[in-house]
Each structure stands twice: as C-alpha cells, then as structure tokens.
Motif scaffolding. Structure first.
Motif, PDB file in Angstrom:
ATOM      1  N   UNK A  45       0.749  -1.266  -0.026  1.00  0.00           N
ATOM      2  CA  UNK A  45      -0.073   0.040   0.106  1.00  0.00           C
ATOM      3  C   UNK A  45       0.860   1.270   0.053  1.00  0.00           C
ATOM      4  N   UNK A  46       2.045   1.212   0.638  1.00  0.00           N
ATOM      5  CA  UNK A  46       3.051   2.476   0.722  1.00  0.00           C
ATOM      6  C   UNK A  46       3.438   2.678  -0.801  1.00  0.00           C
ATOM      7  N   UNK A  47       3.595   1.503  -1.356  1.00  0.00           N
ATOM      8  CA  UNK A  47       4.226   1.598  -2.892  1.00  0.00           C
ATOM      9  C   UNK A  47       3.072   2.358  -3.740  1.00  0.00           C
ATOM     10  N   UNK A  48       1.758   1.790  -3.447  1.00  0.00           N
ATOM     11  CA  UNK A  48       0.789   2.183  -4.296  1.00  0.00           C
ATOM     12  C   UNK A  48       0.282   3.807  -4.316  1.00  0.00           C
ATOM     13  N   UNK A  49       0.273   4.093  -2.803  1.00  0.00           N
ATOM     14  CA  UNK A  49      -0.018   5.472  -2.351  1.00  0.00           C
ATOM     15  C   UNK A  49       0.910   6.577  -2.795  1.00  0.00           C
ATOM     16  N   UNK A  50       2.452   6.103  -2.652  1.00  0.00           N
ATOM     17  CA  UNK A  50       3.477   7.093  -3.178  1.00  0.00           C
ATOM     18  C   UNK A  50       4.040   6.921  -4.423  1.00  0.00           C
ATOM     19  N   UNK A  82       6.455  -7.614  -7.044  1.00  0.00           N
ATOM     20  CA  UNK A  82       6.189  -7.710  -8.462  1.00  0.00           C
ATOM     21  C   UNK A  82       4.785  -7.082  -8.661  1.00  0.00           C
ATOM     22  N   UNK A  83       4.671  -6.662 -10.062  1.00  0.00           N
ATOM     23  CA  UNK A  83       3.369  -6.044 -10.519  1.00  0.00           C
ATOM     24  C   UNK A  83       2.876  -6.986 -11.338  1.00  0.00           C
ATOM     25  N   UNK A  84       1.729  -7.083 -11.381  1.00  0.00           N
ATOM     26  CA  UNK A  84       1.059  -8.051 -12.460  1.00  0.00           C
ATOM     27  C   UNK A  84      -0.246  -7.900 -12.520  1.00  0.00           C
ATOM     28  N   UNK A  85      -0.834  -8.685 -13.676  1.00  0.00           N
ATOM     29  CA  UNK A  85      -2.386  -8.325 -13.905  1.00  0.00           C
ATOM     30  C   UNK A  85      -3.121  -9.177 -13.088  1.00  0.00           C
ATOM     31  N   UNK A  86      -2.686 -10.313 -12.537  1.00  0.00           N
ATOM     32  CA  UNK A  86      -3.185 -11.228 -11.612  1.00  0.00           C
ATOM     33  C   UNK A  86      -2.340 -12.043 -10.798  1.00  0.00           C
ATOM     34  N   UNK A 120      -5.572   1.457  -9.617  1.00  0.00           N
ATOM     35  CA  UNK A 120      -6.676   1.657 -10.283  1.00  0.00           C
ATOM     36  C   UNK A 120      -7.188   1.171 -11.591  1.00  0.00           C
ATOM     37  N   UNK A 121      -5.893   0.843 -12.242  1.00  0.00           N
ATOM     38  CA  UNK A 121      -6.106   0.134 -13.303  1.00  0.00           C
ATOM     39  C   UNK A 121      -6.534  -1.460 -13.209  1.00  0.00           C
ATOM     40  N   UNK A 122      -6.297  -1.947 -12.010  1.00  0.00           N
ATOM     41  CA  UNK A 122      -6.560  -3.343 -11.622  1.00  0.00           C
ATOM     42  C   UNK A 122      -5.050  -4.129 -11.625  1.00  0.00           C
ATOM     43  N   UNK A 123      -4.135  -3.336 -11.674  1.00  0.00           N
ATOM     44  CA  UNK A 123      -2.924  -4.055 -11.609  1.00  0.00           C
ATOM     45  C   UNK A 123      -2.589  -4.178 -10.208  1.00  0.00           C
ATOM     46  N   UNK A 124      -2.038  -5.359 -10.235  1.00  0.00           N
ATOM     47  CA  UNK A 124      -1.522  -5.649  -8.620  1.00  0.00           C
ATOM     48  C   UNK A 124       0.042  -5.501  -8.237  1.00  0.00           C
TER      49      UNK A 124
END
Length: 132
Positions: A45-50, A82-86, A120-124
C-alpha cells in the motif's frame, strides 16, 4: 469492500503457489505469518499510495527495518515484489527471476507474509516478505 475481497483471494492464491513451488523442489512449506502479512500489506500500500516500486522506500528504509519496527523476530529475511495483472502471473514472474526464485526456495525461510495492493487500472502490487 470488493477490492479487499479480491486482495484477500489473491493473497491466498500467492501463498498457495509459493508452497506448491517449494514442495515441488523438495523444500518445506512456509507458514503464513500475521506479522509479516501486516508488513507486506503496508509495503504494497505504501508503494501504491506514493507511486514507487522498490525494495527501498524513498527514505531509504528496507524490509528488515519494517520487520524490526513491528517486532517480527528474524535472523534471515528477504522480500519479493512484483506488479502483475493477476496473482498467478505475479508468482510466475517471480519464479522466473533467479534472485526471486532463490528467496522462494530459501531453506532458511519458514514464514512468509503476502500483501497485495490494487492500482486503479486493476494491476496488482504483490509483496512477499520472508523470515526464518
């Protein structure tokens, strides 16, 4: 609420896949640890928010810093991100990286925490934190 349910399901998928890979290579399964899961969630969540993607925060903190601050005891620690679609794509991506694969199969690790944040684009954003 729906995103939380999706993230929870993704955590269980990632955790299950990690242990399937370990067992397939003759390595003992990991326990899902609540302290590490809390840290992994905070990291994702830190990576997401910042809006960054790194093992090192913009302030220079690394995973062992978070583990110590949270009171999670360890001698050995590691992290996969990792970042990934699923979730299955994330696990496959990590498995295909020699460095991340070593973390996944490290015999010193007995516990793991898995955190998921959803862009927001659904990427995890997937964070796996390991300790002994």
């Amino acid at each position: 609420m729906i995103l939380a349910l999706i993230a929870t399901a993704a955590v269980h998928t990632v955790f299950s896949q990690i242990n399937d890979e370990r067992r397939g290579d003759g390595v003992a399964s990991l326990a899902l640890d609540q302290c590490l899961t809390s840290i992994a969630n905070a990291r994702a969540n830190d990576m997401l928010q910042r809006n960054y993607f790194s093992h090192v925060t913009p302030e220079g903190r690394v995973p062992p810093d978070y583990m110590r601050a949270a009171g999670c005891p360890f001698r050995y620690a590691g992290e996969n991100i990792a970042t990934a679609p699923d979730p299955l794509f994330a696990v496959t991506e990590l498995w295909n990286s020699p460095e991340h694969r070593r973390n996944t199969l490290n015999v010193h690790f007995r516990k793991v925490g898995v955190g998921i944040a959803i862009r927001s684009d659904g990427t995890l954003i997937v964070v796996e934190d390991f300790t002994d």
